[in-house]
Motif scaffolding. Structure first.
Motif, PDB file in Angstrom:
ATOM      1  N   ALA A  49       2.787   4.519  -4.351  1.00 38.89           N
ATOM      2  CA  ALA A  49       2.716   3.697  -3.206  1.00 38.89           C
ATOM      3  C   ALA A  49       1.815   2.260  -3.290  1.00 38.89           C
ATOM      4  O   ALA A  49       1.418   2.029  -2.184  1.00 38.89           O
ATOM      5  CB  ALA A  49       2.428   4.682  -2.168  1.00 38.89           C
TER       6      ALA A  49
ATOM      7  N   PHE B 226       2.367  -0.924  -3.158  1.00 37.49           N
ATOM      8  CA  PHE B 226       3.571  -1.678  -3.203  1.00 37.49           C
ATOM      9  C   PHE B 226       3.308  -3.192  -3.344  1.00 37.49           C
ATOM     10  O   PHE B 226       4.265  -3.768  -3.760  1.00 37.49           O
ATOM     11  CB  PHE B 226       4.271  -1.497  -1.616  1.00 37.49           C
ATOM     12  CG  PHE B 226       4.429  -0.076  -1.386  1.00 37.49           C
ATOM     13  CD1 PHE B 226       5.570   0.467  -2.148  1.00 37.49           C
ATOM     14  CD2 PHE B 226       3.789   0.495  -0.373  1.00 37.49           C
ATOM     15  CE1 PHE B 226       5.906   1.946  -1.940  1.00 37.49           C
ATOM     16  CE2 PHE B 226       4.491   1.867   0.199  1.00 37.49           C
ATOM     17  CZ  PHE B 226       5.599   2.489  -0.749  1.00 37.49           C
TER      18      PHE B 226
ATOM     19  N   ARG C 139      13.655  -1.364  -1.901  1.00 41.37           N
ATOM     20  CA  ARG C 139      12.822  -0.047  -1.497  1.00 41.37           C
ATOM     21  C   ARG C 139      11.631  -0.506  -1.089  1.00 41.37           C
ATOM     22  O   ARG C 139      11.022   0.195  -0.091  1.00 41.37           O
ATOM     23  CB  ARG C 139      12.808   0.779  -2.734  1.00 41.37           C
ATOM     24  CG  ARG C 139      14.250   1.490  -3.071  1.00 41.37           C
ATOM     25  CD  ARG C 139      14.251   2.258  -4.304  1.00 41.37           C
ATOM     26  NE  ARG C 139      13.483   3.109  -4.280  1.00 41.37           N
ATOM     27  CZ  ARG C 139      13.255   4.236  -5.342  1.00 41.37           C
ATOM     28  NH1 ARG C 139      13.461   4.049  -6.413  1.00 41.37           N
ATOM     29  NH2 ARG C 139      12.388   5.476  -4.868  1.00 41.37           N
TER      30      ARG C 139
ATOM     31  N   TRP D 171      11.669  -1.857   2.467  1.00 43.41           N
ATOM     32  CA  TRP D 171      11.952  -0.687   3.275  1.00 43.41           C
ATOM     33  C   TRP D 171      11.003   0.099   3.684  1.00 43.41           C
ATOM     34  O   TRP D 171      10.209   0.489   4.869  1.00 43.41           O
ATOM     35  CB  TRP D 171      13.158   0.157   2.843  1.00 43.41           C
ATOM     36  CG  TRP D 171      13.416   0.974   3.845  1.00 43.41           C
ATOM     37  CD1 TRP D 171      13.105   2.548   3.774  1.00 43.41           C
ATOM     38  CD2 TRP D 171      14.156   1.105   5.008  1.00 43.41           C
ATOM     39  NE1 TRP D 171      13.851   3.095   4.889  1.00 43.41           N
ATOM     40  CE2 TRP D 171      14.553   2.329   5.573  1.00 43.41           C
ATOM     41  CE3 TRP D 171      14.667  -0.196   5.521  1.00 43.41           C
ATOM     42  CZ2 TRP D 171      15.127   2.341   6.904  1.00 43.41           C
ATOM     43  CZ3 TRP D 171      15.535   0.101   6.796  1.00 43.41           C
ATOM     44  CH2 TRP D 171      15.885   1.195   7.298  1.00 43.41           C
ATOM     45  N   GLU D 172      10.026   0.318   2.619  1.00 38.50           N
ATOM     46  CA  GLU D 172       8.662   1.194   2.734  1.00 38.50           C
ATOM     47  C   GLU D 172       7.511   0.516   3.434  1.00 38.50           C
ATOM     48  O   GLU D 172       6.735   1.071   4.291  1.00 38.50           O
ATOM     49  CB  GLU D 172       8.414   1.806   1.377  1.00 38.50           C
ATOM     50  CG  GLU D 172       8.986   2.729   0.592  1.00 38.50           C
ATOM     51  CD  GLU D 172       9.072   4.150   1.306  1.00 38.50           C
ATOM     52  OE1 GLU D 172       8.194   4.206   2.300  1.00 38.50           O
ATOM     53  OE2 GLU D 172      10.300   4.880   1.212  1.00 38.50           O
ATOM     54  N   THR D 173       7.516  -0.787   3.442  1.00 41.41           N
ATOM     55  CA  THR D 173       6.806  -1.635   4.267  1.00 41.41           C
ATOM     56  C   THR D 173       7.126  -2.117   5.530  1.00 41.41           C
ATOM     57  O   THR D 173       6.353  -2.971   6.353  1.00 41.41           O
ATOM     58  CB  THR D 173       6.243  -2.776   3.345  1.00 41.41           C
ATOM     59  OG1 THR D 173       7.292  -3.749   2.929  1.00 41.41           O
ATOM     60  CG2 THR D 173       5.544  -2.482   1.964  1.00 41.41           C
TER      61      THR D 173
ATOM     62  N   SER E 184      14.930  -5.668   2.982  1.00 40.88           N
ATOM     63  CA  SER E 184      15.359  -4.532   2.468  1.00 40.88           C
ATOM     64  C   SER E 184      17.064  -4.765   2.206  1.00 40.88           C
ATOM     65  O   SER E 184      17.688  -4.581   1.278  1.00 40.88           O
ATOM     66  CB  SER E 184      15.343  -2.933   3.055  1.00 40.88           C
ATOM     67  OG  SER E 184      15.847  -2.221   2.387  1.00 40.88           O
TER      68      SER E 184
ATOM     69  N   HIS F 165       6.949   9.513   9.919  1.00 43.52           N
ATOM     70  CA  HIS F 165       5.997   8.779   9.401  1.00 43.52           C
ATOM     71  C   HIS F 165       4.620   9.096   9.340  1.00 43.52           C
ATOM     72  O   HIS F 165       3.785   8.629   8.585  1.00 43.52           O
ATOM     73  CB  HIS F 165       6.295   7.089  10.088  1.00 43.52           C
ATOM     74  CG  HIS F 165       7.768   6.688   9.761  1.00 43.52           C
ATOM     75  ND1 HIS F 165       8.289   6.697   8.647  1.00 43.52           N
ATOM     76  CD2 HIS F 165       8.444   6.032  10.844  1.00 43.52           C
ATOM     77  CE1 HIS F 165       9.479   6.137   8.976  1.00 43.52           C
ATOM     78  NE2 HIS F 165       9.720   5.739   9.998  1.00 43.52           N
TER      79      HIS F 165
ATOM     80  N   ARG G 176       3.754  11.205   6.440  1.00 38.29           N
ATOM     81  CA  ARG G 176       3.777  10.596   5.199  1.00 38.29           C
ATOM     82  C   ARG G 176       3.056   9.574   5.140  1.00 38.29           C
ATOM     83  O   ARG G 176       2.440   9.310   4.072  1.00 38.29           O
ATOM     84  CB  ARG G 176       5.639   9.958   4.933  1.00 38.29           C
ATOM     85  CG  ARG G 176       5.731   9.472   3.943  1.00 38.29           C
ATOM     86  CD  ARG G 176       7.129   9.175   3.842  1.00 38.29           C
ATOM     87  NE  ARG G 176       7.941  10.174   4.189  1.00 38.29           N
ATOM     88  CZ  ARG G 176       9.017   9.942   5.290  1.00 38.29           C
ATOM     89  NH1 ARG G 176       8.906   8.781   6.103  1.00 38.29           N
ATOM     90  NH2 ARG G 176       9.809  10.900   5.638  1.00 38.29           N
TER      91      ARG G 176
ATOM     92  N   ARG H 236      -0.173   9.175   2.252  1.00 40.90           N
ATOM     93  CA  ARG H 236      -0.186   8.073   1.424  1.00 40.90           C
ATOM     94  C   ARG H 236      -1.738   7.523   1.722  1.00 40.90           C
ATOM     95  O   ARG H 236      -2.232   6.852   0.516  1.00 40.90           O
ATOM     96  CB  ARG H 236       0.790   7.121   1.721  1.00 40.90           C
ATOM     97  CG  ARG H 236       0.766   5.779   0.884  1.00 40.90           C
ATOM     98  CD  ARG H 236       1.976   4.822   1.399  1.00 40.90           C
ATOM     99  NE  ARG H 236       3.342   5.720   1.473  1.00 40.90           N
ATOM    100  CZ  ARG H 236       4.248   5.105   2.152  1.00 40.90           C
ATOM    101  NH1 ARG H 236       4.090   3.987   3.049  1.00 40.90           N
ATOM    102  NH2 ARG H 236       5.418   5.535   2.064  1.00 40.90           N
TER     103      ARG H 236
ATOM    104  N   THR I 157       0.585   0.725  10.606  1.00 42.08           N
ATOM    105  CA  THR I 157       1.629   1.030   9.860  1.00 42.08           C
ATOM    106  C   THR I 157       2.668   1.767  10.395  1.00 42.08           C
ATOM    107  O   THR I 157       4.040   1.640  10.245  1.00 42.08           O
ATOM    108  CB  THR I 157       1.217   1.620   8.378  1.00 42.08           C
ATOM    109  OG1 THR I 157       0.250   0.783   8.064  1.00 42.08           O
ATOM    110  CG2 THR I 157       2.290   2.037   7.407  1.00 42.08           C
TER     111      THR I 157
ATOM    112  N   LEU J 121       6.864   1.034  10.784  1.00 45.32           N
ATOM    113  CA  LEU J 121       7.692   1.710  10.549  1.00 45.32           C
ATOM    114  C   LEU J 121       8.717   2.403  11.597  1.00 45.32           C
ATOM    115  O   LEU J 121      10.132   2.363  11.371  1.00 45.32           O
ATOM    116  CB  LEU J 121       7.247   2.974   9.637  1.00 45.32           C
ATOM    117  CG  LEU J 121       6.823   2.441   8.403  1.00 45.32           C
ATOM    118  CD1 LEU J 121       6.041   3.664   7.628  1.00 45.32           C
ATOM    119  CD2 LEU J 121       7.727   1.857   7.523  1.00 45.32           C
TER     120      LEU J 121
END
Length: 497
Positions: A30, A32, A58, A61-63, A69, A290, A293, A297, A322, A326
């Protein structure tokens, strides 16, 4: 003769491979920004390197950058025009960002590029149509697939999630035939069992349905054993990480504003979430996940969560930002209310209260017998709800949930709003009015209109929430009371309410 391509120097190839491996490792950890730098470096010298574009998609998308994305996956599809896998990935992402027609077109392209016997592209399109509430279109696809692939048991399981079969339906006859096949592998029998039981129940044969369910649950239990001690340890560790924290909510605003809807699986959380989500100033986010998760993280070190009391204000603000980013990615909402009904949120209510500005918490409860029966009748992804395949384990999980909620009510008096499912289906309007008042939304009649459901619904309740609220669901468990004797015995003398 044609010119042969000049081979790249070995050192250059080795350098690219090293950068690729470093990018993969950074992504897995993670990190990124580091991962993005690696893949962008690769693309400077190899702009058609498809894997780097996949990873950049990816990372975006994760950020929280949904547009980037999608753009990266569109690039991958252009670089691999004959790849059904690329089209499937693009279809999924289009669906996630609400580009319905683009998603359906990508599923069709994946189908056209796949071998004639391929199942996945059409099955995934049908599943997506179900999530949209377009059940007849989905059913037509599933029936064709089942006719061509009658031995693919999982097709029946997905299909029956969005439809009811009438007596004498050829699909029901095919399921009965397949169930009688003694050579059917156990995993396939498990998927078939949950589907066949639903069909038998829908057509008025509950006793046979429960006998089939006993077998299907026993198979799933053997595939994913349950560890009560580990479950207790997990909750205690999460509780201890929040135990001595000041649970005063942080100052400031969070946009969009989160409403956390908590409850056990099959307790009515999807219905409650959709009532909120139908409001003009709200979006239903589903089980986004989120909150946990991002916490893991950002704050977990070597498997141990940093105590909430030790997290400084700047890091809390970063965490909240964050999560908000998301939530916007998943729902498109930049203001108003967004709901999150992720199952494990109920273990983190103190965390939510102390970390997310303006968050509201809603707990949904239901008669334990109704919850237990619904768990028993439904297949959950293997490994996600291991307790759901044993009556005594289900009783243990419901009691644990009750204890956890009682704990948080004691820590945060007056903060948690409770919705009883039985009250909601008996008197929808007064219960819904109180719910909206708690989450800070004005009343709108549309919240009780099932036809006003927005977007996709990705839970086992995808069909029920698009139907009018019915009090007939209140005590459906009574038809199975004798077959639920192991659960009732495991429940013991504790009250049902």
């Amino acid at each position: 003769m044609p010119l042969r391509p000049t081979p790249r120097p070995r050192q250059a190839a080795t350098g690219l491979q090293g950068t690729l491996e470093a990018g993969r490792k950074a992504f897995a950890e993670a990190r990124f920004d580091r991962a993005r730098a690696c893949f962008e470096t690769i693309l400077k010298s190899a702009p058609t390197h498809a894997e780097s574009h996949v990873y950049l998609s990816r990372i975006a998308w994760e950020t929280g950058d949904a547009a980037q994305s999608v753009a990266q996956l569109e690039r991958v599809a252009a670089l691999s025009p004959d790849s059904p896998r690329a089209q499937l990935a693009l279809a999924e992402r289009y669906g996630q960002v609400g580009e319905t027609e683009k998603a359906l077109a990508a599923y069709d392209r994946a189908t056209a590029l796949s071998p004639a016997k391929s199942i996945a592209p059409q099955a995934e399109k049908a599943r997506f149509l179900q999530a949209l509430g377009r059940f007849e279109e989905a059913a037509a696809i599933f029936r064709k697939l089942i006719k061509r692939h009658p031995g693919e048991a999982e097709l029946y399981s997905i299909f029956l999630g969005g439809t009811r079969l009438p007596k004498g339906d050829p699909v029901l006859r095919q399921m009965r035939k397949l169930w009688a096949d003694k050579t059917l592998p156990e995993t396939k029998r498990m998927h078939l069992g949950f589907a066949l039981a639903k069909a038998l129940d829908d057509t008025g044969d509950p006793d046979k349905a429960m006998a089939v369910l006993d077998r299907a649950n026993a198979i799933q239990k053997s595939l994913a054993p349950y560890d009560r001690a580990a479950r207790d340890s997990d909750w205690l560790a999460m509780r201890d990480a929040q135990a001595d924290a000041d649970l005063t909510p942080p100052q400031g605003r969070m946009t969009p504003r989160p409403v956390i809807v908590c409850g056990l699986p099959r307790s009515g959380t999807t219905l409650v979430e959709q009532i909120i989500g139908r409001h003009d100033h709200a979006r239903a986010g589903g089980e986004m996940g989120h909150i946990l998760r991002v916490a893991v993280r950002q704050f977990e070190r070597e498997g141990v969560m940093t105590p909430l009391s030790q997290i400084p204000a700047p890091e809390r603000a970063t965490y909240a930002a964050t999560v908000a980013r998301l939530m916007t990615r998943d729902t498109g909402a930049t203001e108003g209310v967004v709901t999150d009904k992720s199952i494990r949120n109920f273990q983190m209510l103190g965390w939510i209260r102390a970390m997310l500005p303006e968050a509201r918490i809603v707990i949904v409860t239901r008669d334990p017998r109704a919850v237990a029966l619904s768990m028993w009748r439904n297949h959950f992804q293997i490994g996600t709800h291991r307790y759901a395949n044993d009556w005594a384990d289900i009783a243990d999980e419901i009691k644990r949930f009750r204890a956890i909620i009682a704990y948080w009510k004691g820590r945060m008096p007056g903060v948690i709003h409770e919705v009883r499912y039985e009250d909601l289906v008996s008197e929808p309007e007064p219960v819904a009015r109180a719910l909206l008042e708690h989450v800070g939304l004005e009343w709108q009649d549309r919240v009780l209109d099932a036809a006003a459901t927005k977007g996709t619904v990705q839970t086992l309740s995808l069909a029920q929430v698009r139907a009018p609220i019915s009090h007939a669901r209140r005590e459906a468990w009574r038809r199975y009371e004798t077959r639920m004797a192991p659960f009732i015995a495991a429940w013991g003398d504790e009250t049902w309410d």
